[in-house]
Enzyme design. Structure first.
Site, short mmCIF file in Angstrom:
data_model
loop_
_atom_site.label_atom_id
_atom_site.label_comp_id
_atom_site.label_asym_id
_atom_site.label_seq_id
_atom_site.Cartn_x
_atom_site.Cartn_y
_atom_site.Cartn_z
CG HIS A 85 -1.78 -0.76 1.10
ND1 HIS A 85 -2.10 -2.38 1.52
CD2 HIS A 85 -3.44 -0.67 0.82
CE1 HIS A 85 -3.18 -2.88 1.38
NE2 HIS A 85 -3.95 -2.15 0.68
CE LYS A 97 -3.63 -0.47 4.77
NZ LYS A 97 -5.26 0.32 5.36
N1 LIG Z 1 -12.69 -1.11 2.89
C1 LIG Z 1 -12.09 -0.48 1.67
O1 LIG Z 1 -12.48 -0.88 0.59
C2 LIG Z 1 -10.94 0.52 2.06
C3 LIG Z 1 -10.74 1.03 3.31
N2 LIG Z 1 -9.97 2.03 3.54
C4 LIG Z 1 -9.96 2.32 4.93
O2 LIG Z 1 -10.22 3.48 5.08
C5 LIG Z 1 -9.79 4.12 6.06
C6 LIG Z 1 -9.47 5.74 5.57
O3 LIG Z 1 -8.51 5.62 4.44
P1 LIG Z 1 -7.91 6.87 3.69
O4 LIG Z 1 -8.98 7.61 3.09
O5 LIG Z 1 -6.74 6.41 2.89
O6 LIG Z 1 -7.41 7.76 4.81
P2 LIG Z 1 -7.17 9.28 5.27
O7 LIG Z 1 -6.21 9.54 6.36
O8 LIG Z 1 -6.81 9.97 3.73
O9 LIG Z 1 -8.75 9.91 5.53
C7 LIG Z 1 -9.20 9.52 6.78
C8 LIG Z 1 -10.24 10.63 7.04
O10 LIG Z 1 -10.93 10.45 8.41
C9 LIG Z 1 -10.72 11.45 9.20
N3 LIG Z 1 -10.67 10.84 10.44
C10 LIG Z 1 -9.51 9.89 11.09
N4 LIG Z 1 -9.80 9.56 12.44
C11 LIG Z 1 -10.56 10.70 12.58
C12 LIG Z 1 -11.29 10.94 13.98
N5 LIG Z 1 -10.99 10.26 15.24
N6 LIG Z 1 -12.34 11.87 14.11
C13 LIG Z 1 -12.82 12.43 12.89
N7 LIG Z 1 -11.97 12.48 11.73
C14 LIG Z 1 -11.11 11.18 11.59
C15 LIG Z 1 -9.14 12.27 8.75
O11 LIG Z 1 -9.00 13.52 9.26
C16 LIG Z 1 -9.43 12.19 7.38
O12 LIG Z 1 -10.10 13.10 6.76
C17 LIG Z 1 -8.47 3.47 6.55
O13 LIG Z 1 -9.03 2.71 7.57
C18 LIG Z 1 -8.32 2.57 5.41
O14 LIG Z 1 -7.65 1.37 5.61
C19 LIG Z 1 -9.13 2.31 2.29
C20 LIG Z 1 -9.22 2.30 1.15
C21 LIG Z 1 -10.33 1.30 0.79
O1 LIG Z 2 -5.75 1.95 3.34
C1 LIG Z 2 -5.98 1.69 2.05
O2 LIG Z 2 -5.42 2.57 1.28
C2 LIG Z 2 -6.63 0.66 1.98
N1 LIG Z 2 -6.96 -0.07 3.03
C3 LIG Z 2 -7.92 -1.21 2.93
C4 LIG Z 2 -7.28 -2.50 3.76
O3 LIG Z 2 -6.71 -2.19 4.75
O4 LIG Z 2 -7.38 -3.55 3.38
C5 LIG Z 2 -8.43 -1.78 1.49
C6 LIG Z 2 -7.35 -1.26 0.50
O5 LIG Z 2 -6.51 -2.28 0.41
C7 LIG Z 2 -6.97 0.00 0.39
#
Ligand SMILES: NC(=O)C1=CN([C@@H]2O[C@H](COP(=O)(O)OP(=O)(O)OC[C@H]3O[C@@H](n4cnc5c(N)ncnc54)[C@H](O)[C@@H]3O)[C@@H](O)[C@H]2O)C=CC1
Ligand SMILES: O=C(O)C1=N[C@H](C(=O)O)C[C@H](O)C1
Length: 253
Positions: free
Chosen positions: A147, A151
């Site tokens: 990733h 991350k």
């Molecule tokens: N299930 C899926 O298909 C996917 C899951 N993810 C997950 O989504 C999550 C976010 O990923 P990204 O957007 O890359 O991260 P990022 O860091 O770019 O965005 C996270 C957002 O959440 C906010 N945030 C975090 N903690 C907070 C809190 N305690 N209170 C209020 N706001 C808070 C941050 O300010 C930021 O705006 C991660 O856990 C990642 O692993 C990411 C991509 C795909």
């Molecule tokens: O943090 C990410 O970017 C992603 N998080 C998810 C994970 O922890 O599996 C899904 C995806 O791979 C992207």
């Protein structure tokens, strides 16, 4: 039918991708976007203060809140949605067992759909893994995920889901996170490797090797758009369901 969604974590990488994906769809309308850094606009949508979420849910009445934040916010927003009667879709990873318990509690009051990965390719990879593992009994298994360099959690939520799938297919196996020094391989252990580099959206490989052959099952996400599209498909699917716990695989059936 148009489903109205709120987006939590709206100024994050995934929040922005979700709002951008929604702008291209007729079946989804973004009624609300919140972040702890409010004031910005994403695709013309005003981002409001996440601290006001309870009042905003009451006034804007979205059908679903789509959450891509961090574990603490995810748990808090699930409870807020349960109180407000709003369905909750989350892809936030890094949750502890207690965090998942909190999401299940919310599912007693509202529909909750959680997936560690919202891409269709990963859903297909999971099916392939569940088929390959029993077919290649006794083969060594190594799992590698790669990733972007921002991350926070490791191994990825998807890697943990794949490990659970492997356990379901062949019984529980010890997990060895990286190796260093004298580290002979135990027959049943699964090596787990987390790489962080550049802006890679997400790659997962399950490698099975034995009997003078190897099988590599690999998924690569080309952009966050695939996760955003899946999360919106999930939001549209779950919006009018009864309270309960739902899985992304049900959306794809
Ligand atoms: N299930 C899926 O298909 C996917 C899951 N993810 C997950 O989504 C999550 C976010 O990923 P990204 O957007 O890359 O991260 P990022 O860091 O770019 O965005 C996270 C957002 O959440 C906010 N945030 C975090 N903690 C907070 C809190 N305690 N209170 C209020 N706001 C808070 C941050 O300010 C930021 O705006 C991660 O856990 C990642 O692993 C990411 C991509 C795909
Ligand atoms: O943090 C990410 O970017 C992603 N998080 C998810 C994970 O922890 O599996 C899904 C995806 O791979 C992207």
């Amino acid at each position: 039918m148009t489903v109205t969604v709120g987006v939590a974590g709206a100024t994050g990488r995934m929040g922005e991708a979700v709002i951008a994906a929604a702008a291209d769809r007729d079946d989804i309308n973004v009624a609300l976007a919140v972040s702890r850094s409010p004031g910005a606009h994403v695709e013309g949508v005003e981002v409001e203060d996440a601290a006001d979420l309870p009042g905003l849910l009451e006034r804007r009445t979205p059908d679903v809140l789509v959450d891509f934040t961090g574990p603490a916010a995810c748990i808090e927003y699930a409870a807020t949605c349960a109180d407000a009667g709003v369905a909750f879709v989350s892809g936030t990873t890094g949750l502890s067992e207690g965090g998942f318990d909190a999401l299940h509690e919310a599912a007693a009051d509202v529909p909750v759909l959680y997936a560690s990965n919202f891409s269709r390719g990963i859903a297909a990879l999971r099916r392939a893994v569940r088929e390959a593992v029993p077919a290649l009994d006794g083969y060594d298994i190594e799992l590698t995920e790669t990733h972007h360099n921002a991350k926070r959690d490791a191994p990825s939520g998807t890697a943990l889901t794949l490990l659970d799938d492997i356990d379901d297919a062949r019984g529980e196996s010890p997990r060895v996170h990286g190796r260093e020094g004298e580290a002979p391989r135990d027959e049943r252990e699964i090596g787990v490797h987390a790489r962080r580099a550049g802006d890679i959206a997400g790659e997962h490989e399950v490698l099975l090797a034995g009997n003078h052959e190897s099988l590599s099952l690999t998924h690569r996400a080309g952009s966050r758009g695939v996760f955003a599209a899946g999360a919106l498909d999930a939001a549209a699917w779950v919006a009018d369901r009864d309270a309960g716990w739902y899985d992304f695989t049900e959306v794809l059936e």
